[in-house]
Enzyme design. Structure first.
Site, PDB file in Angstrom:
ATOM      1  N   HIS B  68      10.783  75.417 -16.104  1.00 56.97           N
ATOM      2  CA  HIS B  68      10.826  76.463 -15.079  1.00 56.97           C
ATOM      3  C   HIS B  68       9.498  77.206 -15.039  1.00 56.97           C
ATOM      4  CE1 HIS B  68      12.118  78.525 -18.748  1.00 56.97           C
ATOM      5  NE2 HIS B  68      11.752  79.667 -18.205  1.00 56.97           N
ATOM      6  N   HIS B  70       8.415  80.278 -15.657  1.00 59.97           N
ATOM      7  CA  HIS B  70       7.953  81.356 -16.537  1.00 59.97           C
ATOM      8  C   HIS B  70       6.716  80.906 -17.312  1.00 59.97           C
ATOM      9  CE1 HIS B  70      11.902  83.840 -16.628  1.00 59.97           C
ATOM     10  NE2 HIS B  70      11.093  84.212 -15.667  1.00 59.97           N
ATOM     11  N   ASP B  72       5.661  81.493 -20.249  1.00 59.72           N
ATOM     12  CA  ASP B  72       5.796  80.981 -21.613  1.00 59.72           C
ATOM     13  C   ASP B  72       6.300  79.533 -21.600  1.00 59.72           C
ATOM     14  OD1 ASP B  72       8.244  81.970 -20.676  1.00 59.72           O
ATOM     15  OD2 ASP B  72       9.031  82.238 -22.704  1.00 59.72           O
ATOM     16  N   HIS B  73       6.483  78.967 -20.388  1.00 60.35           N
ATOM     17  CA  HIS B  73       6.865  77.556 -20.272  1.00 60.35           C
ATOM     18  C   HIS B  73       5.849  76.730 -19.489  1.00 60.35           C
ATOM     19  CE1 HIS B  73      10.970  77.880 -22.014  1.00 60.35           C
ATOM     20  NE2 HIS B  73      10.736  79.148 -21.740  1.00 60.35           N
ATOM     21  N   HIS B 157      19.073  80.391 -15.113  1.00 57.25           N
ATOM     22  CA  HIS B 157      17.934  81.191 -15.595  1.00 57.25           C
ATOM     23  C   HIS B 157      17.043  81.823 -14.510  1.00 57.25           C
ATOM     24  CE1 HIS B 157      15.213  82.747 -18.515  1.00 57.25           C
ATOM     25  NE2 HIS B 157      14.198  82.052 -18.045  1.00 57.25           N
ATOM     26  N   ASP B 178      15.169  77.184 -20.532  1.00 55.28           N
ATOM     27  CA  ASP B 178      15.970  78.403 -20.634  1.00 55.28           C
ATOM     28  C   ASP B 178      17.116  78.277 -19.652  1.00 55.28           C
ATOM     29  OD1 ASP B 178      14.046  79.125 -22.352  1.00 55.28           O
ATOM     30  OD2 ASP B 178      13.200  80.753 -21.147  1.00 55.28           O
ATOM     31  N   GLU B 203      17.525  76.183 -26.165  1.00 51.92           N
ATOM     32  CA  GLU B 203      16.941  77.492 -26.454  1.00 51.92           C
ATOM     33  C   GLU B 203      17.978  78.303 -27.217  1.00 51.92           C
ATOM     34  OE1 GLU B 203      17.200  80.868 -24.482  1.00 51.92           O
ATOM     35  OE2 GLU B 203      18.186  80.226 -22.629  1.00 51.92           O
ATOM     36  N   HIS B 414      12.948  78.230 -29.263  1.00 50.97           N
ATOM     37  CA  HIS B 414      12.915  79.394 -28.408  1.00 50.97           C
ATOM     38  C   HIS B 414      13.863  80.473 -28.925  1.00 50.97           C
ATOM     39  CE1 HIS B 414      12.840  81.750 -24.681  1.00 50.97           C
ATOM     40  NE2 HIS B 414      11.831  81.014 -24.284  1.00 50.97           N
TER      41      HIS B 414
END
EC number: 3.1.27.-
Lengths: 671, 599
Positions: B68, B70, B72-73, B157, B178, B203, B414
């Site tokens: 996705h 975000h 941090d991904h 998410h 996530d 996660e 995660h």
């Protein structure tokens, strides 16, 4: 494998495929051309229609004059319009496991099938197909239900009476099975049975068959289907297009290596070029409007209309039409326009990239924003206030038998300034116009059918190379009106198998293999031997487990250890199970070597009671016509050895027999 | 022995810079390519030199999957593909593909323009990186190559978030990214079928949390916002531009409408308006309710929420401001925070998780004196509230997903080590599967034992299946056949067919045994006695007395003949083929015992 053909309409198919243990219905098309035999349903009282004379037989008998009306030499049924359903008697439809829908036009008979035949299975379709299909059904139900008609004619359907009627009523098929439109409740119930799928999604049916929808390029979410097992593949091609319009392009590569390709839904107007038709559409539209006339475009609420609006978006400014209002009138007009913008993933590449900006993929959003295009649920309400002429109206239904289009035909038909432009190819425009005759307005026929034409089909078939092609009979001969055009038919080798309504085809298909999984423990225990370079064999004795149509081979159970202390209870426990299979043998016995071995003494240290076997010293070998006879004289034992057989004839000396047996086996290969 | 290997380069016992390497059946897949918001040095990106020190990443990796948008991904993606160098395919869903470059650009601007970092990826690199992206549709089976296939499942998410199944032959791994197991105001719940993967990588952000009902949290949130606004305070809600922001907007919008409130609600930066456009165009990715009603009313067209201007922060009176980024680590939300922090009437509501090292994390852990740049100390007097709106699955949800997918093993990423430990035990107890929680750089190796698919000839299979219909179907059925292996084509056929295909003749092995019986009667009568004896003993076999006087047991032939020398002895000729070896051998020993005396 069998194919049950329930519809005779080549572009509105309904076939049932029996494949392995599954029964799969391919599409659920509803033939609506039957409605052309009915009088239009006017939205407002039409004196012209209600004053049409009743029809009477040549001898003056007028007993049908309540049911049948005459207009300009044509006879129409004065009743709620009815549709021609797919065959429901050819096969027990409650046995259908799944229904695969290829596009929203091919699902219009769904409520008849899912609600009235005992069907308990699942329907598979893509999300745009379902959403737009719902809109088409909603519009249809709305068109018919908002003009309640008291009369329901049935007398004319009597076989003896139908014979007396003029064409085309006389020739109408299966009139007894014609049905009125379904209700919204039935639509909702039918649609609730649909499971959404995406392109290239693999859907398992009972572990036996896998079905996969592929993009077909014809409409939003339209699909062709692959129905396959591990060793057989059937492709179902229905309504495909290679033209670049709004939908995602057709996936051709995945159709390769089919055993059978069922081909339906080709263009209905093979001689018309869609691009040329769009050009003609625009120029006729502009011409009429410039002369102060109105343009009526009978159409479905989704599909080609998006492309037409896009063309007009580019055209109207240059053609000086910016001030002309465009009206889109349908109970589902708003929904259709909104839905078209949210299916980016199902659109062609150009439109997909628009949403990254983010912008709506279709320019009709801008037409609406700038008030050039207005949409209304019907002619009643807001529309009557906003209505300005000259204008362009897009509205349904293309059959001209119901919907707001009926009103505009009545309103504009008398003036030669106005034009009706036919773009939808599903209905003959002459027949559609028949109940409005005599007509002063201009009629332009610009059918836009983006589905495959015969040149594209022959190219496609060359590329994907199916072993067999199956198609409706209409495609195996030139169209009746152009019987000299040999290019307007499917040309392939071997010739396509054709079907017609109510026919059952046995497909030329022999299943030979099935997938089976060998468990790793069993695989480890196999001993392959190379027979020829590159070819190895291994004999397999394993336990077969079958669950959910999946087969698995597991290692055979270890032979039960003889339980020491326990006494056997029954003598019959000793009787060997004849189902334990022995391997087949192959090869031949080299006689010299065989005899030499017999002459030698052998040692079997681990076997306690056979510490030593003495060699035979009295062996005699005789030649025969086909081989040899080895004679153990003292033991009165005879061994006939031929190329492909060995026969051991001995006294009841089990030890000797087993010794000879094992020696023979040593020289042979086991399978 | 085939095996599956998993090495987290990021998100191993940690939240941030998700990046997990998976090797399955000889294929190497990288799952996510995130950045860590708690670091601004080398540690913010995964250590890609772990993958290969000398070779090209493209040669080593078969594909990269992004779950996705975000950061941090996906935050390290341009660095990975353009600066380290990777030219293979990158798979993500279409909404992710649309939104990801915008967030990357946003991130780049903060890093380069605001923090003045050098050697960062450029806008052009983001564009070039996105050219390598292949869009994946939900449930579509994407054939990466002939053997490797991937399939996306809905994860909830954020818009476009997906879980991915990675499959080679009969081996598979599912990576959840996530996900959220309860539908919220704009997204649906994650769903996966019973795909029984060898390994589920999930996660575990909320490994130990069981959240109270969402309605209560919403009511709480609205109450706090309402109270602050009533007493004339300002509410700051740091959010990420996409995701939670839209859900909270829907929540506030409906509340404002119902309560007829007048205090303005602002949304910072132009990005947000654009973000709402994405939501409008990707309606099929939202929840049932929004999808059903979008024609009448598009939930993402807000009446009460207006664009924010920097100057508004100093205007008097109550207001609610949504500002990016969500962890107060930079940008507009941090600026506004610094302006409002000193007033106890104001409130900051942190609606999501904050990574260590961020201002968000500091104030949530109770710190009220913050050291800012230039040795400035900021005293926080405003109220600090934490509301878990973050759309991750809670412990219950994680267990639910494990139950849905039925994996053979579970691997946690995660999350925080301590919490993982707890969840690991719970999973191992409840599902009796092994559960792993490797740290970054630590490899988990799982041996697999894939079965081997072969083609079985239908004739052979049907023969066996027919036997299966017999009454003793419960007994295991032995299938006997020959496996022909030619190149990579494996076929299991009956032995007869194998012989035929290979052009080999069958070798008939036959035995004829002479059994001497003491019997003075005629041969025919001996045969009758043999017949009735065998008939009584061999109840389960087909014993027949043929017109020519011979007796058959199945396909074994027994003939009685006179002895050439001794008239008191008859010779039984028992003849059978090797295929009937056991029965033949049994018969001779049975007959050798003699016949019972006729009664």
């Amino acid at each position: 494998m069998k194919l049950y053909c329930l519809s005779g309409h080549p572009t509105l198919p309904c076939n049932v495929l029996k494949f392995k243990s599954t029964t799969v219905m391919l599409d659920c098309g509803l033939d609506m051309t039957s409605t052309l035999n009915f009088l239009p349903l006017p939205l407002v009282q039409s004196p012209r229609l209600s004053n049409l004379p009743g029809w009477s037989l040549k001898d003056g008998n007028a007993f049908l004059d309540k049911e049948l009306k005459e207009c300009s030499g044509h006879v129409f049924v004065d009743s709620v319009p009815e549709f021609c359903l797919p065959e429901t008697e050819l096969i027990d439809l409650s046995t259908v496991d799944v229904i695969l829908i290829s596009n929203y036009h091919c699902m219009m008979a769904l409520p008849y099938i899912t609600e009235h035949t005992g069907f308990t299975g699942t329907v598979y379709a893509t999300e745009p197909t379902v959403q737009i299909g719902r809109l088409l059904m909603e519009e249809l139900v709305n068109f018919i239900e908002r003009v309640p008609k008291a009369q329901s004619a049935s007398l004319w359907k009597n076989k003896d009476i139908q014979r007396l009627l003029p064409s085309p009523l006389k020739d109408a098929v299966e009139v007894s099975t014609w049905r009125r439109c379904y209700t919204m409740q039935e639509v909702n119930s039918a649609l609730s049975k649909i499971q959404l799928v995406g392109y290239s999604q693999k859907i398992e049916l009972f572990g036996a068959v896998q079905v996969t929808p592929l993009s077909s390029g014809y409409a939003l979410g339209s699909s062709n289907w692959i129905i396959q097992s591990h060793y057989e593949k059937v492709s179902y091609v229905s309504g495909s297009s290679l033209l670049t319009t709004h939908p995602q392009p057709m996936d051709q590569a995945s159709l390769k290596n089919s055993d059978v390709l069922i081909l339906t839904g080709l263009t209905q107007i093979p001689t018309a070029n869609p691009d040329g038709m769009v050009g003609e559409f625009c120029s006729n539209l502009a011409l009429t409007v410039r002369n102060g006339g109105n343009v009526l475009v009978p159409c479905y609420p989704s599909g080609v209309i998006y492309d037409l609006l896009e063309c007009l978006y580019q055209y109207i400014d240059s053609a000086g039409l910016s001030s002309i209002p465009f009206y889109f009138i349908s109970p589902v007009a708003n929904s259709s326009l909104e839905f078209s913008q949210i299916f980016a993933e199902w659109l062609c590449h150009n439109k997909q990239t628009k949403v990254y900006l983010p912008e709506p993929p279709f320019p009709h959003a801008e037409l609406i924003q700038t008030n050039k295009l207005k949409h209304y649920p019907s002619i009643h309400g807001d529309f009557s206030n906003d209505f300005r002429q000259p204008c362009v109206v897009f509205t349904g239904h293309p059959s001209l038998r119901f919907g707001d289009v009926v009103h505009f035909m009545e309103l504009w038909g008398k003036s030669s300034l106005n034009t009706v432009i036919f773009t939808e190819p599903d209905f003959s425009y002459l027949e559609a116009l028949a109940p409005y005759q005599p007509l002063a307005m201009k009629c332009i026929y610009c059918p836009i059918d983006t589905r495959l034409n015969f040149i594209q089909v022959s190219k496609l078939l060359k590329e994907v190379q199916p072993l067999h092609v199956v198609c409706p009979e209409q495609y195996t001969q030139p169209p009746p009106a152009q019987s000299h055009r040999m290019d307007l038919m499917i040309d392939c080798q071997p010739p396509a198998m054709s079907y017609r309504r109510a026919e059952v085809l046995a497909l030329p298909f022999k299943r030979r293999y099935e997938k089976i999984e060998i468990m790793p423990e069993l695989a480890d225990s196999l001993v392959p031997m190379e027979i020829k370079p590159g070819v190895s064999l291994a004999t397999v004795s394993a336990v077969l487990h079958t669950k959910d149509n999946k087969h698995v081979l597991q290692p055979p159970p270890r032979p039960a250890q003889p339980t020491g202390g326990k006494k056997r209870k029954r003598a019959s426990d000793d009787i060997p199970d004849c189902k334990v299979l022995k391997p087949l043998l192959s090869g031949s016995i080299p006689v010299d070597q065989f005899v030499q071995t017999l002459e030698k003494s052998t040692h079997h240290p681990p076997v306690p009671f056979l510490l030593e076997q003495h060699g035979f010293s009295d062996i005699k070998v005789e030649d025969t016509a086909k081989g040899h006879i080895v004679l153990l004289q003292e033991a009165e034992t005879l061994i006939q050895i031929e190329e492909d057989s060995t026969h051991i004839i001995c006294d009841n000396d089990e030890m000797l027999r087993v010794r000879l047996r094992d020696l023979v086996l040593k020289f042979l290969q086991k399978f | 022995m085939p095996e599956i290997r998993v090495t987290p380069l990021g998100a191993g016992q940690d939240v941030g810079r998700s990046c997990i390497l998976v090797s399955i059946a000889g294929k190497n897949v990288m799952l996510d390519c995130g950045m860590h918001m708690g670091f601004s040095d080398d540690r913010r990106f995964p250590d890609f030199s772990y993958i290969t020190r000398s070779g090209r990443l493209t040669d080593f990796l078969d594909c990269v999957i992004i779950s996705h948008f975000h950061l941090d991904h996906c935050g390290a993606l341009p660095y990975f593909s353009e600066m380290v160098g990777y030219d293979g395919p990158i798979y993500m869903t279409q909404p992710t593909q649309a939104i990801c470059p915008i967030l990357l650009e946003d991130y780049r601007k903060i890093a380069v323009d605001k923090k003045g970092e050098a050697n960062f990826f450029t806008s052009q690199m983001i564009k070039d990186c996105m050219k390598k992206v292949v869009a994946v549709h939900l449930h579509q089976t994407v054939q990466v190559d002939d053997e490797l296939e991937i399939k996306a499942y809905y994860a909830g998410h954020v818009l476009g978030a997906a879980m991915f199944q990675i499959k080679v032959g009969s081996e598979s791994v599912v990576y959840t990214g996530d996900y959220n197991m309860t539908p919220d105001r704009h997204l649906g719940a994650a769903w996966i079928d019973k795909c029984r993967p060898n390994l589920l990588i999930t996660e575990s952000t909320y490994a130990t949390t069981i959240r109270d009902s969402k309605r209560c949290r919403e009511r709480d949130f609205l109450k706090k916002v309402h109270e602050t606004v009533e007493r004339g305070g300002k509410v700051l809600i740091p959010v990420f531009a996409l995701g939670r922001a839209q859900e909270l907007c829907i929540l506030l919008e409906t509340f404002w409408e119902r309560m007829d409130l007048k205090a303005p609600i602002y949304f910072s930066t132009g990005l947000t308006e654009k973000a709402n456009h994405y939501y409008k165009l990707f309606i099929p990715w939202t929840n049932q309710k929004i999808r059903k009603t979008f024609v009448q009313r598009n939930m993402f067209e807000f009446k009460h929420i207006k664009a924010f201007d920097r100057a508004f922060a100093d205007s008097p009176g109550p207001m609610v401001v949504f500002a990016t980024p969500g962890m107060l680590h930079a940008g507009q939300s941090l600026q506004i925070f610094r302006k409002w922090a000193g007033n106890e009437k104001n409130m900051v509501i942190m609606p999501g998780y904050c990574v260590q090292g961020t201002v968000g994390h500091k104030i949530l852990s109770g710190q009220r004196k913050l050291e800012m740049e230039g040795r400035q100390v900021l005293e926080v007097k405003m109220q600090v509230e934490y509301m878990s709106f973050s759309a991750h699955a809670d412990a219950k949800g994680i267990m639910q997903l494990v139950g849905q997918a039925e994996p053979e093993n579970v691997l946690l990423v995660h999350g925080e080590a301590k919490k993982m430990e707890f969840l690991k035990q719970k999973i191992e107890q409840e599902f009796r599967v092994s559960c792993y929680m490797p740290a970054n750089g630590e490899t988990v190796t799982l041996p697999t034992s894939p079965s081997i698919p072969v083609g079985v000839s239908l004739g052979l299979l049907k023969r066996e299946m027919a036997q299966g219909l017999l009454p003793d179907a419960k007994k295991p059925r032995l299938l006997h056949g020959t496996l022909i292996m030619k190149d990579s084509n494996f076929r299991l056929v009956s032995s007869e067919q194998a012989l035929k295909e290979l052009g080999l003749a069958e070798h008939q092995l036959r035995f004829t045994c002479r059994v001497h019986l003491h019997d003075t009667r005629k041969e025919q009568e001996t045969a009758v006695r043999v017949y009735s004896h065998l008939k009584s003993v061999l109840k389960d076999h087909c014993v027949q007395h043929l017109p020519d006087g011979s007796v058959t047991v199945e396909s074994i032939l027994i003939q009685a003949a006179a002895h050439s020398e001794d008239p008191g002895t008859k010779v039984l000729l028992v003849s059978w083929t090797y295929q009937d070896e056991e029965l033949g051998s049994y018969l001779t020993s049975l007959l050798k015992k003699g016949l019972p005396q006729a009664s």
